[in-house]
Design a protein around this motif. Structure first.
Motif, PDB file in Angstrom:
ATOM      1  N   MET A 229       0.919  -1.094  -0.181  1.00  0.00           N
ATOM      2  CA  MET A 229       0.216  -0.427   0.345  1.00  0.00           C
ATOM      3  C   MET A 229       1.055   1.440  -0.229  1.00  0.00           C
ATOM      4  SD  MET A 229      -2.943   1.594   2.490  1.00  0.00           S
ATOM      5  CE  MET A 229      -1.639   2.630   3.915  1.00  0.00           C
ATOM      6  N   VAL A 230       1.321   1.267   0.990  1.00  0.00           N
ATOM      7  CA  VAL A 230       2.321   3.034   0.616  1.00  0.00           C
ATOM      8  C   VAL A 230       3.360   3.263  -0.161  1.00  0.00           C
ATOM      9  CG1 VAL A 230       2.103   2.570   3.653  1.00  0.00           C
ATOM     10  CG2 VAL A 230       4.653   1.516   2.366  1.00  0.00           C
ATOM     11  N   PHE A 231       4.127   2.164  -0.782  1.00  0.00           N
ATOM     12  CA  PHE A 231       4.746   2.281  -2.094  1.00  0.00           C
ATOM     13  C   PHE A 231       4.549   2.025  -3.471  1.00  0.00           C
ATOM     14  CE2 PHE A 231       8.462   0.606   1.574  1.00  0.00           C
ATOM     15  CZ  PHE A 231       8.593   1.809   0.817  1.00  0.00           C
ATOM     16  N   ASP A 232       3.314   1.276  -3.550  1.00  0.00           N
ATOM     17  CA  ASP A 232       2.766   0.615  -4.818  1.00  0.00           C
ATOM     18  C   ASP A 232       1.575   1.685  -4.544  1.00  0.00           C
ATOM     19  OD1 ASP A 232       5.678   0.225  -5.607  1.00  0.00           O
ATOM     20  OD2 ASP A 232       4.347  -2.458  -5.084  1.00  0.00           O
ATOM     21  N   GLY A 233       1.031   1.762  -3.691  1.00  0.00           N
ATOM     22  CA  GLY A 233      -0.885   2.262  -3.996  1.00  0.00           C
ATOM     23  C   GLY A 233      -1.040   1.678  -3.684  1.00  0.00           C
ATOM     24  N   LEU A 234      -3.131   1.319  -3.835  1.00  0.00           N
ATOM     25  CA  LEU A 234      -3.802   0.493  -3.674  1.00  0.00           C
ATOM     26  C   LEU A 234      -5.010   0.424  -4.984  1.00  0.00           C
ATOM     27  CD1 LEU A 234      -5.797   1.540  -0.373  1.00  0.00           C
ATOM     28  CD2 LEU A 234      -4.716  -0.699  -1.229  1.00  0.00           C
ATOM     29  N   HIS A 235      -4.725   1.478  -5.974  1.00  0.00           N
ATOM     30  CA  HIS A 235      -4.870   1.260  -6.765  1.00  0.00           C
ATOM     31  C   HIS A 235      -4.211   0.314  -8.371  1.00  0.00           C
ATOM     32  CE1 HIS A 235      -7.224   6.046  -7.735  1.00  0.00           C
ATOM     33  NE2 HIS A 235      -7.206   5.012  -6.659  1.00  0.00           N
ATOM     34  N   THR A 236      -4.987  -0.558  -8.334  1.00  0.00           N
ATOM     35  CA  THR A 236      -4.763  -0.914  -9.424  1.00  0.00           C
ATOM     36  C   THR A 236      -4.476  -0.196 -11.060  1.00  0.00           C
ATOM     37  OG1 THR A 236      -7.016  -1.065 -10.975  1.00  0.00           O
ATOM     38  CG2 THR A 236      -6.089  -3.076  -9.554  1.00  0.00           C
ATOM     39  N   ARG A 237      -3.137  -0.603 -11.680  1.00  0.00           N
ATOM     40  CA  ARG A 237      -2.350   0.167 -12.570  1.00  0.00           C
ATOM     41  C   ARG A 237      -3.068  -0.161 -13.620  1.00  0.00           C
ATOM     42  NH1 ARG A 237      -0.676   1.769  -9.379  1.00  0.00           N
ATOM     43  NH2 ARG A 237       1.736   1.805  -7.753  1.00  0.00           N
ATOM     44  N   ARG A 238      -3.595   1.377 -14.703  1.00  0.00           N
ATOM     45  CA  ARG A 238      -4.394   1.292 -15.312  1.00  0.00           C
ATOM     46  C   ARG A 238      -2.782   1.071 -16.529  1.00  0.00           C
ATOM     47  NH1 ARG A 238      -6.442   5.676 -11.103  1.00  0.00           N
ATOM     48  NH2 ARG A 238      -8.260   4.591 -11.476  1.00  0.00           N
ATOM     49  N   ALA A 239      -3.111   0.255 -17.410  1.00  0.00           N
ATOM     50  CA  ALA A 239      -2.462   0.184 -18.517  1.00  0.00           C
ATOM     51  C   ALA A 239      -1.673   1.445 -19.549  1.00  0.00           C
ATOM     52  CB  ALA A 239      -3.341  -1.352 -19.503  1.00  0.00           C
TER      53      ALA A 239
ATOM     54  N   THR B 196      -7.235  -3.594   3.746  1.00  0.00           N
ATOM     55  CA  THR B 196      -7.461  -2.878   3.606  1.00  0.00           C
ATOM     56  C   THR B 196      -8.022  -1.542   3.928  1.00  0.00           C
ATOM     57  OG1 THR B 196      -7.757  -3.851   1.011  1.00  0.00           O
ATOM     58  CG2 THR B 196      -8.463  -1.802   0.948  1.00  0.00           C
ATOM     59  N   THR B 197      -9.076  -2.027   5.047  1.00  0.00           N
ATOM     60  CA  THR B 197     -10.078  -0.802   5.708  1.00  0.00           C
ATOM     61  C   THR B 197      -9.922  -0.141   6.821  1.00  0.00           C
ATOM     62  OG1 THR B 197     -12.006  -2.196   4.229  1.00  0.00           O
ATOM     63  CG2 THR B 197     -12.323  -0.248   6.077  1.00  0.00           C
ATOM     64  N   ARG B 198      -8.511  -1.280   7.350  1.00  0.00           N
ATOM     65  CA  ARG B 198      -8.191  -1.125   8.591  1.00  0.00           C
ATOM     66  C   ARG B 198      -7.103   0.229   8.220  1.00  0.00           C
ATOM     67  NH1 ARG B 198     -10.131  -6.075  11.318  1.00  0.00           N
ATOM     68  NH2 ARG B 198     -10.927  -5.798  12.942  1.00  0.00           N
ATOM     69  N   LEU B 199      -6.239  -0.393   7.647  1.00  0.00           N
ATOM     70  CA  LEU B 199      -5.321   0.273   7.103  1.00  0.00           C
ATOM     71  C   LEU B 199      -5.179   1.795   6.661  1.00  0.00           C
ATOM     72  CD1 LEU B 199      -3.117  -1.847   5.139  1.00  0.00           C
ATOM     73  CD2 LEU B 199      -2.547  -1.649   7.535  1.00  0.00           C
ATOM     74  N   LEU B 200      -6.495   1.849   5.617  1.00  0.00           N
ATOM     75  CA  LEU B 200      -6.607   3.849   5.543  1.00  0.00           C
ATOM     76  C   LEU B 200      -7.167   3.923   6.570  1.00  0.00           C
ATOM     77  CD1 LEU B 200      -9.244   2.666   2.413  1.00  0.00           C
ATOM     78  CD2 LEU B 200      -7.176   3.822   2.734  1.00  0.00           C
ATOM     79  N   ASP B 232      -1.741   5.915  -4.948  1.00  0.00           N
ATOM     80  CA  ASP B 232      -0.862   5.606  -5.809  1.00  0.00           C
ATOM     81  C   ASP B 232       0.624   5.444  -5.619  1.00  0.00           C
ATOM     82  OD1 ASP B 232      -2.530   6.696  -7.698  1.00  0.00           O
ATOM     83  OD2 ASP B 232      -2.225   8.809  -6.722  1.00  0.00           O
ATOM     84  N   GLY B 233       0.787   5.129  -4.412  1.00  0.00           N
ATOM     85  CA  GLY B 233       2.325   4.889  -3.072  1.00  0.00           C
ATOM     86  C   GLY B 233       3.389   5.828  -3.307  1.00  0.00           C
ATOM     87  N   LEU B 234       4.112   5.516  -2.326  1.00  0.00           N
ATOM     88  CA  LEU B 234       5.002   6.683  -2.287  1.00  0.00           C
ATOM     89  C   LEU B 234       6.592   6.644  -3.654  1.00  0.00           C
ATOM     90  CD1 LEU B 234       5.624   6.623   1.485  1.00  0.00           C
ATOM     91  CD2 LEU B 234       4.437   8.210  -0.388  1.00  0.00           C
ATOM     92  N   HIS B 235       5.854   5.254  -4.430  1.00  0.00           N
ATOM     93  CA  HIS B 235       7.075   4.990  -5.477  1.00  0.00           C
ATOM     94  C   HIS B 235       7.204   5.973  -6.381  1.00  0.00           C
ATOM     95  CE1 HIS B 235       9.064   0.922  -3.847  1.00  0.00           C
ATOM     96  NE2 HIS B 235       9.717   1.858  -3.614  1.00  0.00           N
ATOM     97  N   THR B 236       8.175   6.486  -7.216  1.00  0.00           N
ATOM     98  CA  THR B 236       8.725   7.251  -7.864  1.00  0.00           C
ATOM     99  C   THR B 236       7.941   6.144  -9.605  1.00  0.00           C
ATOM    100  OG1 THR B 236      10.336   6.623  -7.900  1.00  0.00           O
ATOM    101  CG2 THR B 236       9.776   9.257  -7.774  1.00  0.00           C
ATOM    102  N   ARG B 237       7.203   6.228  -9.967  1.00  0.00           N
ATOM    103  CA  ARG B 237       6.819   5.694 -11.266  1.00  0.00           C
ATOM    104  C   ARG B 237       8.360   5.249 -11.848  1.00  0.00           C
ATOM    105  NH1 ARG B 237       3.778   3.825  -8.827  1.00  0.00           N
ATOM    106  NH2 ARG B 237       1.771   4.649  -8.507  1.00  0.00           N
TER     107      ARG B 237
END
Lengths: 239, 239
Positions: A229-239, B196-200, B232-237
């Motif tokens: 969650m914290v590094f990649d996020g909860l959103h699924t990746r969009r193509a 997920t809900t608990r972490l949020l 989106d997460g903390l990682h840069t894309r």
């Protein structure tokens, strides 16, 4: 905002069985630690009444402190919870403050050992940060009541203030890793590094409010979930 | 794990000035709420001593409850903090429990208003979830001492248990939104929806430990930062 678990954090936690080892190892049944083992807070041979050792007294004391608050807990209440006399407690520790100090050391020694591991200081900052966050989560889940006590400190006594100073120093060192990962370009720079560090710790520390070692969610999976969650996020990746 | 702010949460919070309006509007100076306004907990005309109204008494009471704990706070302590007599307090409220109920209602009414907003129930689940999380963060920052009180409840009295039941129901409704966003395919399915809900909530609720309204971080920016990290997460894309 809530997330009140069915067993809320205010429910009395079960008192560890007499002669159970350190609560953490018995409670999680997790595989070998990623983090270097920390010396047991009990040093020296067992003392006092058969069937009790200092670690057992400490486990029960931490549980009682968490339920009633350190200040509201008397040696009489502790003796009652242990089912032994007050003087029997003094076979194990010299004072209530001694119990608090041992308990906070157990939490802080575990956390500091994560940062002192070579994996926290060599390699890419991103990987070091992830190592430290995973190690922190592992210490939280393995030493849950001890870290809970640390997180609820008010700083009313010298022992508490000294523990809070160590906690701040830990925080400061992790903030340094966040900064390094940012400079390296692996962690996003559109969030202030102070805020990033606070949100990371906020997310991780909040697990003491609901996580139950030995429950359906293994500690390692919890760590994976948080890191995802914290590094990649909860959103699924969009193509 | 720490993130001990220099002004730790145990420090005495400043007592609101007499006749300051509801603490939240004065404290944040934030632009108009994204959330439908909730009726003020004070209904009816001012009563009691000139210079005091029920809202002022409530603001001070919540501050004192947060510093000393609800149970440890007597009407005498409240009177001392308000600089008025105990009997003057009874011009405004019938009991200490009455103050607690009004304070918890103020927190919970705000949270529930977020879910009752049409934007929480129409459109893509993903957008509804984001709306609700932003609204929750807004209520937390605007009504910080009130939500802090709610989050520290122990459930020792009927008033507390009733508030905890409302908190659980709020939680349950947000968990439903997480489920919907997952089914829709916008939220990742490799983390259990309960986790997920608990972490949020863990991430969001943890801000009461360090966020200072009126400080360098505007509430709206804090909300942006949290939404960015959790979705989106903390990682840069990487390219």
């Amino acid at each position: 905002m809530p997330a009140v678990s069915s067993g809320s954090s205010s429910d009395p936690a079960p008192v560890p069985a007499v002669d159970a080892g350190p609560a953490e190892s018995a409670a999680t049944g997790e595989p070998a630690a990623a983090v270097a083992p920390v010396s047991d807070p009990v040093s020296g041979p067992r003392r006092g009444r058969p069937g009790y050792d200092q670690q057992t007294v400490l486990n029960v004391a931490v549980d009682v402190f968490n339920r009633h608050g350190y200040e509201a807990t008397s040696m009489g209440i502790l003796a009652e919870n242990l089912g032994i006399t007050k003087s029997a407690i003094y076979h194990h520790v010299t004072s209530k403050g001694d119990l608090l100090r041992l308990a906070l050391d157990h939490a802080l020694d575990g956390l500091e050992a994560v940062l002192d591991d070579p994996r926290a200081s060599s390699g890419a900052a991103d990987a070091r940060l992830e190592f430290v966050l995973r190690g922190t989560i592992e210490v939280l889940t393995e030493r849950l009541p001890f870290v809970t006590l640390l997180l609820r400190l008010r700083g009313n006594t010298e022992i508490e203030r000294s523990a809070l100073a160590r906690r701040r120093e830990f925080d400061h060192r992790v903030a340094g890793l966040v900064d390094a990962a940012r400079s390296e370009g692996s962690v996003r720079s559109d969030i202030d590094p102070r805020t990033t560090t606070r949100l990371l710790f906020g997310t991780i520390n909040s697990i003491v409010e609901w996580y139950r070692p030995g429950g359906p969610l293994p500690a390692e999976k919890l760590a994976d979930n948080i890191i995802t969650m914290v590094f990649d996020g909860l959103h699924t990746r969009r193509a």
